[in-house]
Design an enzyme around this catalytic site. Structure first.
Site, PDB file in Angstrom:
ATOM      1  N   GLU A 515      -2.192   1.874   9.061  1.00 33.25           N
ATOM      2  CA  GLU A 515      -0.831   1.514   8.694  1.00 33.25           C
ATOM      3  C   GLU A 515      -0.522   0.119   9.203  1.00 33.25           C
ATOM      4  O   GLU A 515      -1.018  -0.269  10.262  1.00 33.25           O
ATOM      5  CB  GLU A 515       0.124   2.510   9.359  1.00 33.25           C
ATOM      6  CG  GLU A 515       1.527   2.403   8.883  1.00 33.25           C
ATOM      7  CD  GLU A 515       2.400   3.491   9.513  1.00 33.25           C
ATOM      8  OE1 GLU A 515       3.574   3.522   9.163  1.00 33.25           O
ATOM      9  OE2 GLU A 515       1.897   4.277  10.334  1.00 33.25           O
ATOM     10  N   GLY A 516       0.238  -0.630   8.465  1.00 34.42           N
ATOM     11  CA  GLY A 516       0.601  -1.971   8.926  1.00 34.42           C
ATOM     12  C   GLY A 516       2.035  -2.264   8.556  1.00 34.42           C
ATOM     13  O   GLY A 516       2.770  -1.387   8.108  1.00 34.42           O
ATOM     14  N   GLY A 519       2.360  -1.950   4.586  1.00 33.15           N
ATOM     15  CA  GLY A 519       1.796  -0.871   3.794  1.00 33.15           C
ATOM     16  C   GLY A 519       0.868   0.025   4.580  1.00 33.15           C
ATOM     17  O   GLY A 519       0.841  -0.005   5.808  1.00 33.15           O
ATOM     18  N   GLU A 520       0.121   0.812   3.812  1.00 30.70           N
ATOM     19  CA  GLU A 520      -0.756   1.798   4.442  1.00 30.70           C
ATOM     20  C   GLU A 520      -2.111   1.812   3.746  1.00 30.70           C
ATOM     21  O   GLU A 520      -2.223   1.403   2.590  1.00 30.70           O
ATOM     22  CB  GLU A 520      -0.140   3.192   4.302  1.00 30.70           C
ATOM     23  CG  GLU A 520       1.145   3.342   5.086  1.00 30.70           C
ATOM     24  CD  GLU A 520       1.793   4.698   4.902  1.00 30.70           C
ATOM     25  OE1 GLU A 520       1.430   5.419   3.943  1.00 30.70           O
ATOM     26  OE2 GLU A 520       2.661   5.041   5.729  1.00 30.70           O
ATOM     27  N   VAL A 521      -3.140   2.300   4.459  1.00 31.46           N
ATOM     28  CA  VAL A 521      -4.441   2.532   3.821  1.00 31.46           C
ATOM     29  C   VAL A 521      -4.667   4.043   3.818  1.00 31.46           C
ATOM     30  O   VAL A 521      -4.496   4.698   4.846  1.00 31.46           O
ATOM     31  CB  VAL A 521      -5.599   1.867   4.590  1.00 31.46           C
ATOM     32  CG1 VAL A 521      -6.915   2.076   3.850  1.00 31.46           C
ATOM     33  CG2 VAL A 521      -5.360   0.394   4.776  1.00 31.46           C
ATOM     34  N   LYS A 539      -5.436   0.792  -0.451  1.00 30.88           N
ATOM     35  CA  LYS A 539      -4.444   0.034   0.324  1.00 30.88           C
ATOM     36  C   LYS A 539      -3.215  -0.134  -0.561  1.00 30.88           C
ATOM     37  O   LYS A 539      -3.311  -0.618  -1.678  1.00 30.88           O
ATOM     38  CB  LYS A 539      -5.050  -1.324   0.673  1.00 30.88           C
ATOM     39  CG  LYS A 539      -4.171  -2.217   1.509  1.00 30.88           C
ATOM     40  CD  LYS A 539      -5.011  -3.407   1.919  1.00 30.88           C
ATOM     41  CE  LYS A 539      -4.215  -4.493   2.573  1.00 30.88           C
ATOM     42  NZ  LYS A 539      -5.077  -5.615   2.953  1.00 30.88           N
ATOM     43  N   ASP A 643      -9.930 -14.060  10.609  1.00 36.62           N
ATOM     44  CA  ASP A 643      -9.681 -12.955  11.540  1.00 36.62           C
ATOM     45  C   ASP A 643     -10.938 -12.105  11.683  1.00 36.62           C
ATOM     46  O   ASP A 643     -10.874 -10.876  11.643  1.00 36.62           O
ATOM     47  CB  ASP A 643      -8.495 -12.123  11.063  1.00 36.62           C
ATOM     48  CG  ASP A 643      -7.977 -11.200  12.166  1.00 36.62           C
ATOM     49  OD1 ASP A 643      -8.438 -11.331  13.318  1.00 36.62           O
ATOM     50  OD2 ASP A 643      -7.115 -10.354  11.862  1.00 36.62           O
TER      51      ASP A 643
HETATM   52  N1  ADE Z   1      -9.733   1.615   7.043  1.00 38.02           N
HETATM   53  C1  ADE Z   1      -9.311   0.564   6.369  1.00 38.02           C
HETATM   54  N2  ADE Z   1     -10.067   0.386   5.294  1.00 38.02           N
HETATM   55  C2  ADE Z   1     -11.008   1.334   5.265  1.00 38.02           C
HETATM   56  C3  ADE Z   1     -12.102   1.653   4.417  1.00 38.02           C
HETATM   57  N3  ADE Z   1     -12.370   0.926   3.347  1.00 38.02           N
HETATM   58  N4  ADE Z   1     -12.861   2.695   4.730  1.00 38.02           N
HETATM   59  C4  ADE Z   1     -12.585   3.402   5.834  1.00 38.02           C
HETATM   60  N5  ADE Z   1     -11.595   3.153   6.673  1.00 38.02           N
HETATM   61  C5  ADE Z   1     -10.810   2.119   6.402  1.00 38.02           C
END
Ligand code: ADE
Length: 791
Positions: A515-516, A519-521, A539, A643
């Site tokens: 989470e950022g 947004g979220e992943v 994402k 980064d």
């Molecule tokens: N966290 C962020 N991106 C990811 C990804 N592509 N696979 C697994 N964990 C993640």
């Protein structure tokens, strides 16, 4: 013993040297447990033993031994492992050496090795001790005993000091234990780094309202000699969802002699409490150079619980720089004012830079930049010899060639290959040298001493990429507040996106990965996605994201859709036809490299025997090669990542590494970023000096970050870079890099790291950007390992 630090005269009792038994680099010891004087307090981590083999005239070895140790030569303590067992299994024949890690390590000056035999018999053994000087000089800490969290009979966490080697009777007294064992607790205190540890094992914790702690916890720290204290670092938990917070303030009193009186006028330090980030962290308490041999610190509770996992001190022996009678307040105020001025200056420049960039974006190409020297610092700036915060990256951006037009950085073949030393005669994997007592920095040389000679680094004749203009890979969740990428992508719209659009109904949510701010992943199961991927990472931009964030998200998609490399995360498809905007990438089962390594140990007989998750030295090298390969690809396209760090490298189930920049990790790793104005975040510990001071991001500054990432890999991500320095001190250190007068603090050589690899890291941290190696060169220097190690 092998390197001569332990001399014959340091070993007493009946220890002897026999020509006949021929222990070339050890001592043959008969009859009485020997006493070894290490000459100074030492953080002892490993013991090696071997038998005595003299053809037919004596084959003796110890099957087991115990260890006794003493810090002062008077009070002796028996060592026990973390499960309370005092016996160490040793040799089963007369010739093979057996190396044992000490868990916990011992802080001591004197050691006895006591063979354990079933029947009374003389035993001969050769012994080797491994460790580092214990530079903290701390000989004991005392205070209230740790407590149990949870209702009686239903302990949720036991927060005692289970390896304390003093007396424990309601109070801890006269010993050292978990606060000095080098094991840093996790964000969630219920999780432990120790195999077979119970919930809360890594922490010493107290409840606010218990009888022994009414509003605060008082601890006393005793040192071997009088020292001048710069700072104290306390690793504290901050899991506020369970009522745990770092301390709200601490007051420290000092006394110069053990039997003296506590001086009046404590150093008082108030922390900034943090209700948003639950990460455990080091809290640095400035101690103003006070001179003392003992400290009494009163830590005030900020919540129901307070939990510490490590305490360490930055101090120097020798005469005090601040006389005890002088109040430290003016010094502190002076330091604070300097830091504040510095920060204001940095903030001003960043704001100015942003403003200038916006103007530039609007008005088109700016005039050519003022001439700068090779390192991006003008001759006038150089002559001024002061910490300069100038030169806008925007100006550099204005002369940007089109994407892909600048030459491939190439070269690098001359970098010496990194050599992995392996004892081919041994059946065991290469052993890591013993771990030092956590983070140690070489003390900065005295003012006026010339800087250390730069390492011999690769130098290419080809035009160097360091000054070429670049495209930034960072996207919406990246830290694009502090530098202006030379993106050729201007105002983007959905029509500009070339990636395949898929209906979002094809993505079924499984779990949240990160989470950022914007947004979220998520981990999703996909149906009929390009390439047939089933599990994917999605994402997603939050619906209420700013228009700037939306534009950045679309830019990130556009850039990522152009990238295709085995070591770069692959964009699979997008959902941008409607909100919320989504980008779909391959899913990396093993998460990020930082988490992966920090939860593992280096492979050894111990990890094998106990099924502890581990990685080998060859694995670490293979990881380094992969990261260099991914970066080589980005550099060939003139992409600057800005980064690169272990947190932004992802691993799949076969341990393939792919570089990503999911700014979503910012929440999890927020202590790695330095916040300016509460908005911009800077990964300052990974940034080249010119990026921090001049806002200049190039492939060469990515090379610097690569060096830091290598350092993380070879410290197994157990420690943050420059962990003993506060963010402000890291920025000050950056000024030292710029001034280049030999006062800059460098990262130490990780004990696991082959010397040739550390040389490579040092090259990455070269002061002159154009002297740093290229990624191609780094890749070639690292790659030979793969053949050596059979990859
Ligand atoms: N966290 C962020 N991106 C990811 C990804 N592509 N696979 C697994 N964990 C993640």
């Amino acid at each position: 013993m092998q390197d001569g630090r332990i001399k014959d005269s340091d070993i007493t009792a009946s220890s002897q040297w026999y020509e006949t038994t021929g222990p070339k680099y050890a001592r043959s010891v008969c009859c009485q447990p020997p006493l070894v004087d290490l000459g100074q307090l030492t953080f002892l981590t490993v013991v090696g033993t071997q038998g005595r083999y003299a053809r037919s005239s004596g084959k003796e070895y110890a099957r087991a031994y115990r260890l006794a140790y003493s810090r002062d030569g008077a009070l002796w303590r028996a060592w026990r492992n973390r499960q309370g067992n005092p016996v160490v299994e040793a040799n089963s024949d007369a010739y093979n050496a057996v190396i044992k890690d000490l868990h916990p390590p011992i802080i001591t000056q004197f050691v006895r090795i006591i063979p354990v035999t079933e029947v009374s018999a003389p035993v001969c053994m050769r012994v080797e001790l491994y460790g580092c000087p214990w530079e903290d000089g701390l000989v004991s800490y005392s205070g209230a005993e740790g407590q149990v969290m949870g209702p009686p009979g239903h302990a949720l966490a036991s927060l005692n000091d289970s390896i304390y080697d003093g007396t424990q009777h309601r109070r801890l007294s006269g010993g050292l234990g978990q606060l000095t064992d080098g094991v840093i607790g996790q964000d969630d205190f219920l999780l432990t780094r120790q195999y077979q540890g119970w919930p809360g094992y890594d922490y010493l914790g107290w409840r606010n309202d218990s009888l022994s702690t009414l509003g605060h916890v008082e601890m006393e720290f005793m040192f071997q000699t009088q020292r001048n204290f710069t700072s104290m670092k306390v690793h504290s938990n901050n899991m506020f969802s369970r009522g745990v917070k770092i301390f709200s303030s601490v007051s420290c009193w000092f006394k110069s002699r053990p039997l003296g009186v506590w001086g009046a006028g404590p150093v008082v330090f108030h922390t900034v409490l943090d209700d948003r980030n639950p990460s455990a962290r080091y809290v640095t308490v400035p101690l103003g150079g006070r001179s003392a041999s003992a400290l009494r610190c009163r830590f005030a509770f900020a919540d129901v619980w307070m939990m510490f996992s490590e305490v360490c001190f930055l101090s120097a022996t020798g005469p005090s720089t601040v006389p005890p009678a002088v109040s430290p307040t003016p010094v502190l105020i002076g330091c604070l004012v300097t830091i504040i001025l510095l920060l204001v200056l940095i903030i001003f420049l960043i704001l100015w830079c942003q403003f200038a960039c916006k103007v530039l974006e609007k008005v088109g190409p700016a005039p050519a930049p003022a001439p700068v020297s090779q390192s991006g610092v003008s001759e006038r700036q150089r002559a001024a010899g002061v910490l300069l915060l100038t030169a806008s990256p925007c100006l550099l951006a204005s002369s940007s060639p089109p994407l892909g037009s600048s030459p491939h950085p190439g070269g690098g073949a001359d970098l010496p290959p990194v050599v992995l030393q392996r004892d081919r005669g041994s059946a065991d994997p290469p052993r890591a040298p013993p771990r030092p007592p956590r983070h140690r920095y070489p003390p900065p040389p005295a003012t006026g001493t010339p800087p250390p000679p730069p390492p011999q680094c690769f130098h290419s004749n080809a035009p160097h990429y360091a000054e070429t203009d670049v495209v930034s890979l960072q996207g919406v969740t990246g830290s694009n507040m502090y530098a202006v990428p030379a993106l050729t992508v201007d105002s983007l719209s959905r029509q500009d996106i070339s990636a395949t659009e898929v209906p979002r109904e094809r993505l079924v949510f499984r779990e949240k990965l990160g989470e950022g701010q914007f947004g979220e992943v998520h981990l999703c199961e996909g149906e009929g996605l390009p390439g047939g991927a089933v599990l994917v990472a999605v994402k997603q931009l939050r619906a209420d994201a700013t228009s700037q964030a939306r534009n950045d998200f679309l830019k990130e998609i556009k850039i990522m859709s152009r990238l295709s490399d085995p070591n770069i995360i692959q964009l699979l498809c997008v959902c941008v036809a409607s909100d919320p905007l989504c980008m779909v990438t391959e899913y990396m089962e093993n998460g990020d490299l930082n988490m992966f390594l920090s939860q593992r140990e280096i492979e050894s007989t111990l990890t094998h025997a106990n099924n502890i998750p581990s990685v080998s030295l060859s694995d670490l090298l293979h990881m380094s090669v992969q990261i260099s390969s991914g970066m080589r690809y980005l550099a060939s396209l003139n992409f600057v990542h800005r980064d690169l760090a272990s947190r932004n490298c992802l691993l799949d189930r076969r341990l393939t590494i792919k570089i990503a920049d999911f700014g979503m990790s910012r929440n999890l790793y927020s202590s790695d970023y330095y916040r300016i104005q509460g908005r911009a975040v800077l990964p300052i510990r990974w940034m080249a000096w010119e990026s921090i001071l001049l806002g200049k991001f190039t492939t060469a500054s990515d090379v610097w970050a690569f060096g830091v990432t290598l350092w993380e890999v070879f410290t197994m991500c157990k420690e943050q870079p420059y962990s003993l320095l506060s963010d402000q001190q890291v920025i000050q250190n950056t000024g030292e890099f710029f001034r280049n007068q030999g006062r800059q603090v460098l990262l130490y050589a990780p004990p696991l790291c082959p010397p040739s690899l550390f040389k490579l890291m040092m090259c990455c941290w070269g002061r002159d950007a154009d002297q740093r190696p290229s990624f191609e060169g780094l890749y070639r220097a690292l790659r030979p390992h793969n053949t050596i190690c059979g990859f």
